[in-house]
Design a protein around this motif. Structure first.
Motif, PDB file in Angstrom:
ATOM      1  N   PRO A 212       0.862  -1.192  -0.095  1.00 39.59           N
ATOM      2  CA  PRO A 212      -0.088  -0.013   0.067  1.00 39.59           C
ATOM      3  C   PRO A 212       0.798   1.252   0.131  1.00 39.59           C
ATOM      4  O   PRO A 212       0.276   2.407  -0.458  1.00 39.59           O
ATOM      5  N   SER A 213       1.950   1.221   0.587  1.00 31.37           N
ATOM      6  CA  SER A 213       2.947   2.307   0.691  1.00 31.37           C
ATOM      7  C   SER A 213       3.356   2.884  -0.633  1.00 31.37           C
ATOM      8  O   SER A 213       3.897   4.197  -0.802  1.00 31.37           O
TER       9      SER A 213
ATOM     10  N   SER B 153      -6.058   7.386  -1.175  1.00 29.02           N
ATOM     11  CA  SER B 153      -7.032   6.609  -0.171  1.00 29.02           C
ATOM     12  C   SER B 153      -6.844   5.017  -0.131  1.00 29.02           C
ATOM     13  O   SER B 153      -6.521   4.609  -1.557  1.00 29.02           O
ATOM     14  N   ARG B 154      -6.669   4.017   0.668  1.00 27.06           N
ATOM     15  CA  ARG B 154      -6.661   2.785   0.360  1.00 27.06           C
ATOM     16  C   ARG B 154      -8.184   2.049  -0.129  1.00 27.06           C
ATOM     17  O   ARG B 154      -7.921   0.785  -0.416  1.00 27.06           O
ATOM     18  N   LYS B 155      -8.918   2.567   0.099  1.00 31.33           N
ATOM     19  CA  LYS B 155     -10.476   2.130  -0.268  1.00 31.33           C
ATOM     20  C   LYS B 155     -11.315   2.908  -0.904  1.00 31.33           C
ATOM     21  O   LYS B 155     -11.824   4.032  -0.437  1.00 31.33           O
TER      22      LYS B 155
ATOM     23  N   ARG C 121     -10.039   0.298  -5.783  1.00 33.35           N
ATOM     24  CA  ARG C 121      -8.982   0.049  -4.920  1.00 33.35           C
ATOM     25  C   ARG C 121      -9.442  -0.522  -3.613  1.00 33.35           C
ATOM     26  O   ARG C 121     -10.370  -0.117  -2.911  1.00 33.35           O
TER      27      ARG C 121
ATOM     28  N   ASN D  39      -8.530  -3.263   0.052  1.00 38.16           N
ATOM     29  CA  ASN D  39      -7.303  -3.705   0.686  1.00 38.16           C
ATOM     30  C   ASN D  39      -7.595  -4.954   1.520  1.00 38.16           C
ATOM     31  O   ASN D  39      -8.759  -5.145   1.691  1.00 38.16           O
TER      32      ASN D  39
ATOM     33  N   ASP E  50      -3.019  -4.387  -1.069  1.00 32.70           N
ATOM     34  CA  ASP E  50      -3.884  -3.797  -1.690  1.00 32.70           C
ATOM     35  C   ASP E  50      -3.942  -4.351  -3.280  1.00 32.70           C
ATOM     36  O   ASP E  50      -3.013  -4.815  -3.738  1.00 32.70           O
TER      37      ASP E  50
END
Length: 446
Positions: free
Chosen positions: A278-279, A284-286, A301, A303, A308
């Motif tokens: 994810p980095s 946003s991760r989602k 996207r 996670n 992700d």
């Protein structure tokens, strides 16, 4: 005196390769298949969005009703577990054409239909403690890759203003903060949409059933017989005798002879990447985003514990036999790889781990195949490409129709015209393929 009739299935569902959504979950232990004769008040054929919603609504309206739900496959393997996981509360097309009084009324009805479906799932989520990996009232984005797409979003925004619907237009930097990529020129956020893990959602609903509602998986309906004494649905190892049948098979209604010459069978395709750190991608991760142009590319996207992933959905094909081959998936896969690289150039090295297809059923005049289609047989079919909302609402409305319950939703469904007959062959086949190809070309980079 009622004449006995038999409707035999000319084919059974063929869903193809497993979807990425199913692959991310532990294997499902299906309920036992039907291996005997049983008698119930209502039998529902199909355990997707429509069939599951109909069963839940019947149980709510009359807990004494005995209900059997049968499905040819394992719950979640069908079309309801193969979509992009958007439950959208607003019309897709209010930014096109005239927007007079009739259009406003139609849009309000579409919103009622969609939000009834969302509220149905929201109540189940709250009552059963589903987490946000299953059901998330996060809202969604629409994104533009081009100036034309940005103009489309601006027009859409003005129509939302006229409906009094909250939303937010986003510039390039603002949408980059969400997506982590500079590829999008603009975006539009609407807060009412829901994001789901579609396979997990339908599995979770199926696991809620208890007497007098029973689910039988891997139990295809081979025929439906009607007579003055009721209906009999034959399966490979048993049969269900019932007073009424709800057909919740979407395009496969035509396999039994219902909707013949009225349904267009279209598949859409998705690819999901391998997991990544994810980095390595900001934002946003989602999140989930639909395209600014119809027939464009949907992006999500998601996670998980292993990292992700990005989902890409694009390409629509006309498949009158209601199945797709490896060549169609390969062609869509090549397109997905190009769409992914265009949107996430710094991650173009990522490989797609899962690729799959899912069926839709459309009608010429974009109305459902709904209501009583034969004595004792009711249909909740033809999602018109928005299955999570329209199929769910159709299932609810059909259950209400069966027990005589009146509601605003039911009035809307009863007001729909009947599906229009398609042009004669070969005009339907040629026209459908040309129309889909033209609309995909018109969407361009979107």
């Amino acid at each position: 005196m009622m004449t006995s009739k038999t409707f035999r299935a000319r084919r059974l569902p063929a869903h193809g390769v497993e979807s990425g959504w199913a692959a991310l979950l532990p294997p499902r232990t299906p309920t036992p298949e039907l291996d005997r004769a049983i008698t119930v008040d209502v039998v529902i054929i199909g355990a997707g969005f429509a069939g599951l919603a109909a069963a839940m609504q019947l149980a709510d309206l009359d807990p004494r009703l005995s209900v059997a739900v049968i499905d040819a496959d394992v719950v979640g393997n069908g079309a309801s577990g193969r979509n992009s996981g958007f439950i959208i509360d607003l019309p897709h097309d209010i930014s096109s054409g005239n927007f007079g009084v009739d259009a406003v009324s139609k849009s309000h009805n579409e919103i009622v239909v969609a939000r009834t479906a969302i509220q149905h799932y929201a109540r189940l989520a709250e009552e059963n403690g589903w987490d946000k990996d299953v059901f998330d009232r996060s809202g969604k984005y629409s994104v533009a890759m081009t100036d034309a797409g940005t103009e489309h979003l601006a027009t859409y925004s003005s129509k939302l203003n006229s409906l009094g619907e909250p939303h937010q237009l986003l510039g390039a930097e603002e949408i980059e903060e969400v997506t982590g990529t500079r590829s999008f020129k603009s975006g539009l956020f609407t807060p009412g949409a829901v994001m789901v893990q579609p396979t997990a959602l339908v599995r979770a609903i199926a696991d809620l059933f208890q007497e007098p509602v029973r689910l039988f998986e891997r139990t295809p309906a081979l025929s439906i017989e009607t007579s003055s004494s009721g209906c009999t649905v034959k399966t490979p190892k048993g049969e269900v005798r019932a007073g009424r049948v709800i057909l919740a098979t979407n395009g496969h209604a035509e396999s039994f002879g219902f909707g013949s010459g009225e349904l267009l069978h279209v598949f859409t395709y998705a690819s999901m990447t391998e997991p990544f750190d994810p980095s390595t991608l900001a934002g946003s991760r989602k999140w989930g985003a639909t395209p600014a142009a119809p027939m464009g590319t949907t992006v999500r996207r998601i996670n998980g514990a292993d990292g992700d992933r990005i989902l890409i959905r694009s390409r629509y094909t006309y498949n009158p036999k209601i199945e797709v081959g490896a060549g169609s998936i390969q062609s869509a896969s090549d397109l997905h790889d190009r769409k992914f690289a265009d949107r996430f150039p710094d991650h173009r090295h990522l490989k797609m781990q899962y690729r799959w297809a899912g069926a839709m059923a459309l009608t010429w005049n974009s109305v459902p195949l709904f209501g009583q289609v034969e004595d004792r047989i009711f249909a909740a079919c033809a999602c018109n490409g928005i299955g999570a909302t329209k199929a769910t609402a159709a299932g609810i409305a059909t259950a209400e129709l069966v027990v005589g319950h009146r509601s605003q939703l039911g009035e809307i469904f009863r007001s729909f015209e009947k599906p229009q007959a398609l042009p004669p062959q070969p005009f339907t086949d040629v026209g459908a393929r040309l129309n889909l190809a033209y609309r995909e070309w018109r969407a361009g980079r979107e």
